[in-house]
Design an enzyme around this catalytic site. Structure first.
Site, PDB file in Angstrom:
ATOM      1  N   GLU A   1       7.518 -48.010 -53.943  1.00  0.00           N
ATOM      2  CA  GLU A   1       8.255 -48.003 -55.197  1.00  0.00           C
ATOM      3  C   GLU A   1       7.302 -47.781 -56.380  1.00  0.00           C
ATOM      4  OE1 GLU A   1      10.632 -51.586 -54.943  1.00  0.00           O
ATOM      5  OE2 GLU A   1      10.601 -51.730 -57.106  1.00  0.00           O
TER       6      GLU A   1
ATOM      7  N   CYS B   1       2.482 -56.662 -49.025  1.00  0.00           N
ATOM      8  CA  CYS B   1       1.403 -57.444 -49.628  1.00  0.00           C
ATOM      9  C   CYS B   1       1.198 -58.692 -48.779  1.00  0.00           C
ATOM     10  CB  CYS B   1       1.805 -57.849 -51.050  1.00  0.00           C
ATOM     11  SG  CYS B   1       0.529 -58.746 -51.966  1.00  0.00           S
TER      12      CYS B   1
ATOM     13  N   CYS C   1       2.866 -64.681 -52.844  1.00  0.00           N
ATOM     14  CA  CYS C   1       3.408 -65.354 -54.036  1.00  0.00           C
ATOM     15  C   CYS C   1       4.894 -65.655 -53.803  1.00  0.00           C
ATOM     16  CB  CYS C   1       3.220 -64.500 -55.287  1.00  0.00           C
ATOM     17  SG  CYS C   1       1.484 -64.215 -55.681  1.00  0.00           S
TER      18      CYS C   1
ATOM     19  N   CYS D   1       7.878 -63.459 -55.319  1.00  0.00           N
ATOM     20  CA  CYS D   1       7.719 -62.005 -55.307  1.00  0.00           C
ATOM     21  C   CYS D   1       8.317 -61.367 -54.059  1.00  0.00           C
ATOM     22  CB  CYS D   1       6.232 -61.661 -55.408  1.00  0.00           C
ATOM     23  SG  CYS D   1       5.904 -59.891 -55.369  1.00  0.00           S
TER      24      CYS D   1
ATOM     25  N   GLY E   1       1.821 -54.876 -53.913  1.00  0.00           N
ATOM     26  CA  GLY E   1       0.466 -54.948 -53.380  1.00  0.00           C
ATOM     27  C   GLY E   1      -0.505 -55.638 -54.309  1.00  0.00           C
TER      28      GLY E   1
ATOM     29  N   HIS F   1       0.452 -67.767 -64.129  1.00  0.00           N
ATOM     30  CA  HIS F   1       1.718 -68.405 -63.737  1.00  0.00           C
ATOM     31  C   HIS F   1       1.711 -69.931 -63.721  1.00  0.00           C
ATOM     32  CE1 HIS F   1       2.837 -64.358 -63.029  1.00  0.00           C
ATOM     33  NE2 HIS F   1       2.402 -64.249 -61.789  1.00  0.00           N
TER      34      HIS F   1
ATOM     35  N   CYS G   1       9.929 -56.450 -58.929  1.00  0.00           N
ATOM     36  CA  CYS G   1       8.986 -55.653 -58.131  1.00  0.00           C
ATOM     37  C   CYS G   1       9.291 -55.791 -56.649  1.00  0.00           C
ATOM     38  CB  CYS G   1       7.556 -56.148 -58.336  1.00  0.00           C
ATOM     39  SG  CYS G   1       7.219 -56.843 -59.924  1.00  0.00           S
TER      40      CYS G   1
HETATM   41  N1  SAH Z   1      -0.752 -58.375 -56.938  1.00  0.00           N
HETATM   42  C1  SAH Z   1      -0.889 -58.159 -58.338  1.00  0.00           C
HETATM   43  C2  SAH Z   1       0.031 -57.105 -58.920  1.00  0.00           C
HETATM   44  C3  SAH Z   1       1.444 -57.041 -58.473  1.00  0.00           C
HETATM   45  S1  SAH Z   1       2.723 -57.885 -59.246  1.00  0.00           S
HETATM   46  C4  SAH Z   1      -0.734 -59.459 -59.085  1.00  0.00           C
HETATM   47  O1  SAH Z   1      -0.445 -60.466 -58.472  1.00  0.00           O
HETATM   48  O2  SAH Z   1      -0.975 -59.472 -60.290  1.00  0.00           O
HETATM   49  C5  SAH Z   1       2.715 -57.674 -60.979  1.00  0.00           C
HETATM   50  C6  SAH Z   1       3.135 -58.950 -61.712  1.00  0.00           C
HETATM   51  O3  SAH Z   1       4.520 -59.267 -61.497  1.00  0.00           O
HETATM   52  C7  SAH Z   1       2.357 -60.184 -61.255  1.00  0.00           C
HETATM   53  O4  SAH Z   1       2.038 -60.967 -62.378  1.00  0.00           O
HETATM   54  C8  SAH Z   1       3.371 -60.894 -60.384  1.00  0.00           C
HETATM   55  O5  SAH Z   1       3.057 -62.234 -60.234  1.00  0.00           O
HETATM   56  C9  SAH Z   1       4.655 -60.626 -61.139  1.00  0.00           C
HETATM   57  N2  SAH Z   1       5.880 -60.794 -60.364  1.00  0.00           N
HETATM   58  C10 SAH Z   1       6.128 -60.474 -59.091  1.00  0.00           C
HETATM   59  N3  SAH Z   1       7.389 -60.775 -58.744  1.00  0.00           N
HETATM   60  C11 SAH Z   1       7.955 -61.291 -59.841  1.00  0.00           C
HETATM   61  C12 SAH Z   1       9.249 -61.812 -60.131  1.00  0.00           C
HETATM   62  N4  SAH Z   1      10.200 -61.848 -59.194  1.00  0.00           N
HETATM   63  N5  SAH Z   1       9.472 -62.260 -61.372  1.00  0.00           N
HETATM   64  C13 SAH Z   1       8.520 -62.220 -62.321  1.00  0.00           C
HETATM   65  N6  SAH Z   1       7.303 -61.758 -62.126  1.00  0.00           N
HETATM   66  C14 SAH Z   1       7.009 -61.304 -60.897  1.00  0.00           C
END
Ligand code: SAH
Length: 366
Positions: free
Chosen positions: A94, A114, A118, A121, A161, A218, A335
Site C-alpha cells: 500500500e 512488519c 505495535c 497497527c 513496515g 506514543h 496504515c
Molecule cells: N514502523 C515505522 C513506520 C510505520 S507507521 C514506525 O513505527 O514509525 C507510521 C506511524 O503510524 C507510526 O507512528 C505508527 O505508530 C503510526 N500508526 C500505525 N497504526 C496506527 C493507527 N492505527 N493509528 C494511529 N497511528 C498509527
C-alpha cells in the site's frame, strides 16, 4: 539459473562498472539510468535510444522491477489517493499520495507486513512477509508520479513496515531517490519514521544523509510504551532519546515525535506534561495522531476535548505541536488496513477488490 540482477536497485557507478565488464560503453550506463529513474521505464523495450541488440542483452542479464497498480482510491474531500500495488511475487503493498500546498507527498511502505508488533497497527497483524527492495520502494513513487502526471516532491517512509529493520535497502533507496541523475528529490524533503531501533538510528546519523527522522513515541514512559509497542522491551526510552539527540547533533535535522492518542491509555494531562518534560531538550516537533481504530483491537480514539487539552499542555511547555490532519478520511482506514482488507477478501476467494463506498468518485481497477 542464477537470479537476475535487479537493475533499478543499482547506483549509477555500479551500473557503469557492470556494463563495462560486458563490454558496453560508459555513456550507455547514463542513458539506461535515465530510463530507469527519470523516464521511469516499465520495460527494456521502452528504451528506444538503445539498439534492439542491447535491449535484448539487458533483458537477458537484468530484472526490471515494476509494480502493478491493482487499485486506486481517491478521496473526494482532499484528493488523497491510496494505491495498492502488486509485486513480482504476488505480494501486495500500500502507498498513499497526499496533496499539500508545499507539493505532492508519497507515503511509501518499506516491508511487506512488519514484525514490530505495535498493538494498534494493522500492518503487523500477520507479521513480516519480506523486506522491500530499493527498486520496489522507488517504484511506488514512480508509478504514482506517472499515474498523477505531476511531480512528487516529498517522501515519507511511514507506510507498512519498519524502515530501520530493512536498513541497507532503505539507505540505497534514499540515495537513488535523491540522486540528481534520478528523480532528484531533496534529502530535506524525506522523512523516515521508526518505532525506535537504537542501533539503526545511530547508524543513520552517520550516513551523511540529512533526512528528517520521526520517532514513534506514543507514550511518555517505558511502562505505558511497553503496553503499546513490544520494541520498548528491547530499547528503553532513555536509550532511544539519547540516539535521537545524537541524530540531531550529527545531521542538524530536528526530529518529529509521533504520538498516537489512545483513549484511556496515553492521553491524560499528566502524560502530556511527562511528554513535555521528556523531550524538552530536543527542539523537536510533536505530531499528535488520533489513533485510527482497527477492527482486531479495542483501542479507541481520544475525544476532541482531550486531544485539544493535550496539545495545549504541550504548547504551554513551549513544545512545537500539530495534530495530524486525517487525510483521505473517506477512503478508509489506518496504515495497512487497505492491504489487509484486500488480502482477506482474496483469501475468501472472492473477486471483489474493495467494497465500494459512495464517495468513490474515481478509483476503479487499474
Ligand atoms: N514502523 C515505522 C513506520 C510505520 S507507521 C514506525 O513505527 O514509525 C507510521 C506511524 O503510524 C507510526 O507512528 C505508527 O505508530 C503510526 N500508526 C500505525 N497504526 C496506527 C493507527 N492505527 N493509528 C494511529 N497511528 C498509527
Amino acid at each position: 539459473m542464477a537470479e537476475k540482477t535487479d537493475i533499478r536497485s543499482l547506483m549509477l557507478d555500479e551500473l557503469r562498472n557492470r556494463l563495462k565488464e560486458q563490454g558496453i560503453q560508459g555513456f550507455r550506463a547514463d542513458q539506461i539510468y535515465q530510463w530507469l529513474h527519470q523516464k521511469q521505464a516499465d520495460s527494456f523495450e521502452d528504451m528506444t535510444n538503445l539498439s534492439k541488440d542491447l535491449r535484448g542483452k539487458l533483458a537477458g542479464e537484468y530484472e526490471l522491477v515494476t509494480l502493478k497498480k491493482v487499485q486506486v482510491k481517491v478521496s473526494s474531500i482532499d484528493g488523497t489517493r491510496k494505491y495498492l500495488f502488486e509485486l513480482g511475487d504476488g505480494n501486495v503493498i500500500e502507498s498513499v499520495l497526499m496533496r499539500y500546498h508545499h507539493g505532492n507527498s508519497v507515503c511509501v511502505s518499506s516491508q511487506v507486513g512488519c514484525r514490530m508488533g505495535c498493538r494498534f497497527c494493522a500492518s503487523t497483524l500477520e507479521g513480516l512477509e519480506r523486506n522491500l527492495k530499493p527498486s520496489e520502494m522507488l517504484e511506488q513513487i514512480y508509478q504514482i508520479q506517472k499515474d498523477l502526471g505531476e511531480r512528487v516532491s516529498h517522501v515519507v517512509v511511514m507506510g507498512s513496515g519498519e524502515p530501520l529493520d530493512n536498513y541497507d535497502n532503505l539507505v540505497r533507496f534514499i540515495r537513488l531517490l535523491t540522486d540528481e541523475k534520478g528523480l532528484n528529490v531533496s534529502q530535506r524533503n524525506i522523512t523516515v519514521s521508526t518505532c525506535g531501533i537504537v542501533p539503526g538510528i545511530q547508524k543513520l546519523a552517520e550516513e551523511g544523509l540529512p533526512v528528517t527522522l520521526a520517532l514513534s513515541l506514543h507514550a511518555p514512559n517505558d511502562q505505558v510504551r511497553k503496553t503499546l509497542m513490544p520494541v520498548a522491551n528491547r530499547y528503553p526510552l532513555a536509550e532511544v532519546l539519547s540516539a535521537c539527540r545524537t541524530y540531531f547533533k550529527r545531521t542538524g535535522r530536528r526530529l518529529t515525535f509521533e504520538y498516537s492518542l489512545v483513549k484511556g491509555v496515553n492521553d491524560t494531562l499528566g502524560e502530556a506534561q511527562a511528554l513535555a518534560d521528556l523531550i524538552r531538550d530536543q527542539q523537536g516537533h510533536v505530531n499528535l495522531i488520533p489513533v485510527n481504530p482497527i477492527e482486531e483491537r479495542s483501542y479507541v480514539q481520544s475525544d476532541g476535548r482531550s486531544i485539544a487539552a493535550f496539545k495545549e499542555r504541550l504548547e504551554k511547555n513551549g513544545i512545537n505541536v500539530t495534530v495530524r490532519r486525517e487525510m483521505g478520511r473517506d477512503i478508509g482506514g489506518a496504515c495497512g488496513q487497505l492491504r489487509k482488507s484486500y488480502m482477506d477478501k482474496k483469501e475468501e476467494g472472492k473477486r471483489v477488490a474493495f467494497l465500494r463506498m459512495p464517495s468513490d468518485d474515481l478509483a476503479g481497477d487499474a
